[in-house]
Design a protein around this motif. Structure first.
Motif, mmCIF file in Angstrom:
data_model
loop_
_atom_site.group_PDB
_atom_site.id
_atom_site.type_symbol
_atom_site.label_atom_id
_atom_site.label_comp_id
_atom_site.label_asym_id
_atom_site.label_seq_id
_atom_site.Cartn_x
_atom_site.Cartn_y
_atom_site.Cartn_z
ATOM 1 N N GLU A 1 -17.470 -58.093 43.843
ATOM 2 C CA GLU A 1 -18.234 -59.316 44.086
ATOM 3 C C GLU A 1 -19.573 -58.997 44.754
ATOM 4 O O GLU A 1 -20.601 -59.580 44.405
ATOM 5 N N ALA A 2 -19.545 -58.068 45.697
ATOM 6 C CA ALA A 2 -20.788 -57.685 46.380
ATOM 7 C C ALA A 2 -21.747 -57.015 45.403
ATOM 8 O O ALA A 2 -22.957 -57.282 45.431
ATOM 9 N N ASP A 3 -21.211 -56.149 44.532
ATOM 10 C CA ASP A 3 -22.071 -55.500 43.531
ATOM 11 C C ASP A 3 -22.665 -56.538 42.589
ATOM 12 O O ASP A 3 -23.846 -56.454 42.223
ATOM 13 N N ALA A 4 -21.859 -57.528 42.194
ATOM 14 C CA ALA A 4 -22.365 -58.592 41.321
ATOM 15 C C ALA A 4 -23.440 -59.406 42.041
ATOM 16 O O ALA A 4 -24.464 -59.765 41.442
ATOM 17 N N ALA A 5 -23.216 -59.678 43.326
ATOM 18 C CA ALA A 5 -24.205 -60.430 44.094
ATOM 19 C C ALA A 5 -25.503 -59.630 44.232
ATOM 20 O O ALA A 5 -26.601 -60.188 44.125
ATOM 21 N N VAL A 6 -25.382 -58.325 44.454
ATOM 22 C CA VAL A 6 -26.578 -57.474 44.561
ATOM 23 C C VAL A 6 -27.319 -57.445 43.227
ATOM 24 O O VAL A 6 -28.552 -57.540 43.181
ATOM 25 N N ALA A 7 -26.566 -57.341 42.123
ATOM 26 C CA ALA A 7 -27.204 -57.323 40.795
ATOM 27 C C ALA A 7 -27.909 -58.654 40.530
ATOM 28 O O ALA A 7 -29.042 -58.672 40.027
ATOM 29 N N ALA A 8 -27.259 -59.770 40.886
ATOM 30 C CA ALA A 8 -27.886 -61.084 40.705
ATOM 31 C C ALA A 8 -29.124 -61.214 41.580
ATOM 32 O O ALA A 8 -30.161 -61.739 41.142
ATOM 33 N N TYR A 9 -29.023 -60.711 42.809
ATOM 34 C CA TYR A 9 -30.176 -60.763 43.715
ATOM 35 C C TYR A 9 -31.338 -59.950 43.154
ATOM 36 O O TYR A 9 -32.482 -60.399 43.160
ATOM 37 N N GLN B 1 -31.877 -59.185 40.033
ATOM 38 C CA GLN B 1 -32.407 -59.856 38.848
ATOM 39 C C GLN B 1 -33.297 -61.026 39.256
ATOM 40 O O GLN B 1 -34.390 -61.203 38.710
ATOM 41 N N GLU B 2 -32.844 -61.822 40.215
ATOM 42 C CA GLU B 2 -33.661 -62.944 40.684
ATOM 43 C C GLU B 2 -34.949 -62.446 41.325
ATOM 44 O O GLU B 2 -36.005 -63.057 41.167
ATOM 45 N N LEU B 3 -34.860 -61.337 42.054
ATOM 46 C CA LEU B 3 -36.048 -60.767 42.674
ATOM 47 C C LEU B 3 -37.042 -60.310 41.614
ATOM 48 O O LEU B 3 -38.253 -60.556 41.729
ATOM 49 N N ALA B 4 -36.535 -59.660 40.556
ATOM 50 C CA ALA B 4 -37.413 -59.224 39.468
ATOM 51 C C ALA B 4 -38.045 -60.434 38.778
ATOM 52 O O ALA B 4 -39.243 -60.420 38.464
ATOM 53 N N GLU B 5 -37.246 -61.493 38.549
ATOM 54 C CA GLU B 5 -37.795 -62.706 37.938
ATOM 55 C C GLU B 5 -38.840 -63.339 38.842
ATOM 56 O O GLU B 5 -39.879 -63.823 38.365
ATOM 57 N N ALA B 6 -38.575 -63.366 40.148
ATOM 58 C CA ALA B 6 -39.534 -63.944 41.093
ATOM 59 C C ALA B 6 -40.832 -63.141 41.107
ATOM 60 O O ALA B 6 -41.928 -63.709 41.156
ATOM 61 N N LYS B 7 -40.711 -61.807 41.044
ATOM 62 C CA LYS B 7 -41.918 -60.972 41.008
ATOM 63 C C LYS B 7 -42.712 -61.229 39.734
ATOM 64 O O LYS B 7 -43.939 -61.330 39.762
ATOM 65 N N ALA B 8 -41.994 -61.322 38.608
ATOM 66 C CA ALA B 8 -42.674 -61.587 37.334
ATOM 67 C C ALA B 8 -43.336 -62.958 37.368
ATOM 68 O O ALA B 8 -44.490 -63.119 36.921
ATOM 69 N N ASN B 9 -42.644 -63.946 37.926
ATOM 70 C CA ASN B 9 -43.200 -65.290 38.032
ATOM 71 C C ASN B 9 -44.406 -65.291 38.966
ATOM 72 O O ASN B 9 -45.420 -65.944 38.684
ATOM 73 N N ALA B 10 -44.323 -64.557 40.057
ATOM 74 C CA ALA B 10 -45.452 -64.472 40.994
ATOM 75 C C ALA B 10 -46.647 -63.801 40.315
ATOM 76 O O ALA B 10 -47.796 -64.240 40.498
ATOM 77 N N ASN B 11 -46.384 -62.732 39.555
ATOM 78 C CA ASN B 11 -47.478 -62.074 38.827
ATOM 79 C C ASN B 11 -48.095 -63.029 37.815
ATOM 80 O O ASN B 11 -49.317 -63.066 37.652
ATOM 81 N N LYS B 12 -47.247 -63.807 37.138
ATOM 82 C CA LYS B 12 -47.735 -64.767 36.143
ATOM 83 C C LYS B 12 -48.594 -65.839 36.822
ATOM 84 O O LYS B 12 -49.685 -66.159 36.341
ATOM 85 N N ILE B 13 -48.094 -66.362 37.941
ATOM 86 C CA ILE B 13 -48.857 -67.384 38.675
ATOM 87 C C ILE B 13 -50.155 -66.794 39.196
ATOM 88 O O ILE B 13 -51.221 -67.421 39.120
ATOM 89 N N GLY B 14 -50.108 -65.568 39.702
ATOM 90 C CA GLY B 14 -51.321 -64.899 40.186
ATOM 91 C C GLY B 14 -52.326 -64.695 39.067
ATOM 92 O O GLY B 14 -53.540 -64.913 39.250
ATOM 93 N N GLN B 15 -51.832 -64.291 37.896
ATOM 94 C CA GLN B 15 -52.722 -64.085 36.747
ATOM 95 C C GLN B 15 -53.336 -65.410 36.306
ATOM 96 O O GLN B 15 -54.530 -65.478 36.001
ATOM 97 N N GLN B 16 -52.508 -66.466 36.297
ATOM 98 C CA GLN B 16 -53.032 -67.786 35.926
ATOM 99 C C GLN B 16 -54.095 -68.238 36.926
ATOM 100 O O GLN B 16 -55.140 -68.777 36.531
ATOM 101 N N ALA B 17 -53.838 -68.040 38.209
ATOM 102 C CA ALA B 17 -54.812 -68.427 39.233
ATOM 103 C C ALA B 17 -56.088 -67.606 39.077
ATOM 104 O O ALA B 17 -57.203 -68.132 39.219
ATOM 105 N N ASN B 18 -55.924 -66.316 38.791
ATOM 106 C CA ASN B 18 -57.077 -65.434 38.597
ATOM 107 C C ASN B 18 -57.890 -65.889 37.386
ATOM 108 O O ASN B 18 -59.127 -65.965 37.443
ATOM 109 N N ASP B 19 -57.189 -66.192 36.270
ATOM 110 C CA ASP B 19 -57.877 -66.653 35.067
ATOM 111 C C ASP B 19 -58.579 -67.985 35.321
ATOM 112 O O ASP B 19 -59.715 -68.200 34.873
ATOM 113 N N ALA B 20 -57.911 -68.897 36.057
ATOM 114 C CA ALA B 20 -58.519 -70.199 36.364
ATOM 115 C C ALA B 20 -59.758 -70.001 37.237
ATOM 116 O O ALA B 20 -60.793 -70.657 37.020
ATOM 117 N N ALA B 21 -59.662 -69.097 38.219
ATOM 118 C CA ALA B 21 -60.811 -68.839 39.092
ATOM 119 C C ALA B 21 -61.962 -68.231 38.290
ATOM 120 O O ALA B 21 -63.135 -68.599 38.489
#
Length: 193
Positions: free
Chosen positions: A92-100, A102-122
């Protein structure tokens, strides 16, 4: 109860040979030998050793060993359950770490996407502002060039008049008389071409 003669001597008061104590005849023996080391008592000691060992063996086999075996089985079952529970919790702990992760990687990708969008808008906003400023500057530059051209044209018109007046004044000063304005204007125009 089987009583050795050495024990009987220690516990009973010194009696004459042939005296009985509690209905038992006690032979006279020599004093000074430690009873377990007396060779005369070896057979009885071996007999009691065999009987005691046999009884102790039976007691261990019938009472102690089953209880110890039961305790060991219970502990083994408890340890097995604990290990299974620990393995399940680890999974269960390994599954929780894997989910964490994965969510962290998705959050980083989303943050990069938002940063790129903000950069493009600027960049788009800056480009729009730059184009607007360039258009304003072009307009002002065109107005300034037009103003300069009109001032220059006006100045050129006045330069001719000033040159004619100056030439007329010089000719009058040198010649001493009045000069013809049409001749002076034609001379100034031919010199300015």
């Amino acid at each position: 109860m089987f009583v050795t003669s050495a024990y009987a001597q220690e516990s009973a008061p010194a009696t004459a040979e042939g005296d009985t104590h509690a209905g038992t005849a006690m032979p006279a023996e020599e004093h000074g030998t430690f009873p377990p080391f007396n060779p005369a008592t070896f057979p009885s000691q071996l007999l009691w050793l065999a009987i005691t060992f046999g009884l102790f063996y039976l007691f261990l086999k019938r009472v102690v060993m089953p209880r110890l075996g039961g305790i060991i089985d219970v502990r083994n079952d408890h340890i097995t359950q604990d290990l299974d529970h620990a393995a399940r919790l680890k999974g269960e702990a390994d599954a929780a770490v894997a989910a964490y992760e994965q969510e962290l990687a998705e959050a980083k990708a989303n943050a990069n996407k938002i940063g790129q969008q903000a950069n493009d808008a600027a960049k788009a906003e800056a480009e729009g502002t730059r184009k607007k400023l360039e258009a304003e500057l072009e307009k002002k530059l065109g107005e300034a060039e037009a103003s300069i051209a009109s001032i220059k044209a006006k100045a050129m018109k006045e330069v001719g008049t000033i040159a004619e007046d100056t030439t007329s004044a010089i000719v009058e000063a040198l010649v001493g008389g009045k000069s013809d304005k049409s001749e002076i204007a034609a001379a100034v125009k031919s010199a300015s071409r």
